[in-house]
Design an enzyme around this catalytic site. Structure first.
Site, short mmCIF file in Angstrom:
data_model
loop_
_atom_site.label_atom_id
_atom_site.label_comp_id
_atom_site.label_asym_id
_atom_site.label_seq_id
_atom_site.Cartn_x
_atom_site.Cartn_y
_atom_site.Cartn_z
N LYS A 103 109.80 185.05 111.21
CA LYS A 103 109.57 183.67 111.64
C LYS A 103 110.94 183.00 111.61
CE LYS A 103 107.88 179.20 110.20
NZ LYS A 103 107.04 178.38 109.31
N GLY A 164 105.44 169.63 106.76
CA GLY A 164 105.00 168.96 105.55
C GLY A 164 104.54 167.54 105.72
N ALA A 191 103.27 174.14 111.71
CA ALA A 191 103.80 173.01 110.95
C ALA A 191 103.21 171.67 111.38
CB ALA A 191 105.32 172.91 111.04
N GLY A 192 103.05 170.83 110.38
CA GLY A 192 102.68 169.44 110.62
C GLY A 192 101.21 169.12 110.53
N ASN A 213 100.92 175.65 105.75
CA ASN A 213 101.10 175.91 104.33
C ASN A 213 100.73 174.69 103.50
OD1 ASN A 213 103.75 177.63 102.49
ND2 ASN A 213 102.03 176.53 101.68
#
Lengths: 265, 67
Positions: A103, A164, A191-192, A213
């Protein structure tokens, strides 16, 4: 009619039944991480490399649990700000984890962790020439994505919003454009995302998978949130395959109007 | 003695020390690590022939959770 029985996600020639890729950072304990991976039903997990000082065994449990999960490993180059850093860290990851998958992150801005598009293309081209299978973390810019395809990326991972933040899909126009223009390459929202409903929406838009995550790790009950995301991703995928109805500006009755009682001309 | 940086901390080793010797002396033993010197990846197969030089900057990394 779509084949409802075979809806695997294929990345670099490998087939996966799950469309959920989960990160392994930020959990309050290795045990919570392990439970979250199990609950997510994911088959790919991301992980990273950081400096190891002699005698420091911190993190051994995390690594052991990740191995025991049986998931395919997708090491990242998080925090790298230059092509050289990203390439070197990718090479270290390939040896460490015995995988050419990476990644790829080349960060261009400390404030919003926005990918550096120029460095990302250069690093991708460099790594692909070295035999890597690059999954670039990129923005939702169409031209950047086309350039990444030009240099040989077979998967793209555009952001929904900055890492995040939990803000979901900030630029639906760009994301829809990507999906419309890049039809035959897996696109994974990376993400996000902060809520399962956002993941479901992305899947309804036709994206092929979700990588996240923080939304799981920072939930009050991470394993339960992992399951919620897994369900939402499945639901969104089914909805996409089923085909959403067209939106209308005006109401349209669902109950037949013919035979309406009490109606007199 | 030569002066090195190990994960941004100053260390010293005897001149002509090999990377494998230094890693053992520092206590890495059989830990799962990967190494870069001056920003360049050093494959594990090179540890026993990789000399260290004064001023070298070593990065030794391990697996961690990541997103």
């Amino acid at each position: 009619m779509n084949d409802l029985q075979n809806d695997n996600l294929t990345l670099y020639g490998e087939s996966f039944t799950s469309r959920f890729l989960l990160g392994t950072a930020l959990y309050n304990s290795p045990e919570i991480m392990r439970s979250s991976i199990e609950a997510s039903r994911c088959e790919i997990v991301t992980l990273g490399l950081r400096r190891q000082n002699p005698g420091n065994r911190d993190g051994d449990a995390i690594w052991r649990y990740i191995q025991e999960s049986g998931c395919r490993l997708l090491p990242n180059t998080a925090g790298c700000k230059s092509v050289k850093e990203a390439v070197t860290l990718a090479e270290m990851s390939r040896e460490m984890f015995d995988t050419p998958w990476v990644k790829l992150e080349v960060i261009g801005d400390d404030y919003n962790l926005q990918p550096d598009p120029f460095g990302l293309v250069e690093a991708s081209e460099n790594l692909i020439k070295k035999g890597f299978k690059v999954l670039p973390y990129c923005t939702d810019d169409l031209i950047l994505c086309q350039r990444l395809l030009d240099v040989g990326c077979e998967v793209l991972m555009p952001w929904g919003s900055p890492i995040g933040t939990g803000q979901g899909l900030l630029n639906r126009y760009n994301l829809n454009t990507l999906r419309e223009r890049i039809k035959n390459v897996p696109l994974i929202i990376d993400a996000g995302l902060g809520a399962p409903s956002q993941a479901a929406e992305a899947m309804e838009m036709g994206f092929d998978g979700i990588l996240l995550n923080s939304a799981v790790a920072k939930a009050q009950n991470p394993p339960l949130m992992a399951e919620a995301f897994a369900d939402a991703i499945d639901a969104g995928r089914k909805a996409f395959r089923a085909g959403l109805m067209q939106k209308r500006q005006t109401a349209s009755p669902s109950t037949p109007t013919v035979g309406q009682p009490f109606w007199h001309q | 003695m030569i002066h090195l940086s190990l994960n941004n901390e100053p260390v010293q080793v005897e001149a002509d020390t090999l990377l494998s010797e230094a890693l053992n002396a520092w206590g890495y033993g059989d830990a799962k690590i990967a190494v870069a010197i001056n920003g360049e990846f050093v494959p594990r197969t090179q540890y026993t022939i990789q000399p260290l030089h004064d001023g070298d900057q070593l990065d030794v990394v391990k697996p961690v959770g990541g997103g």
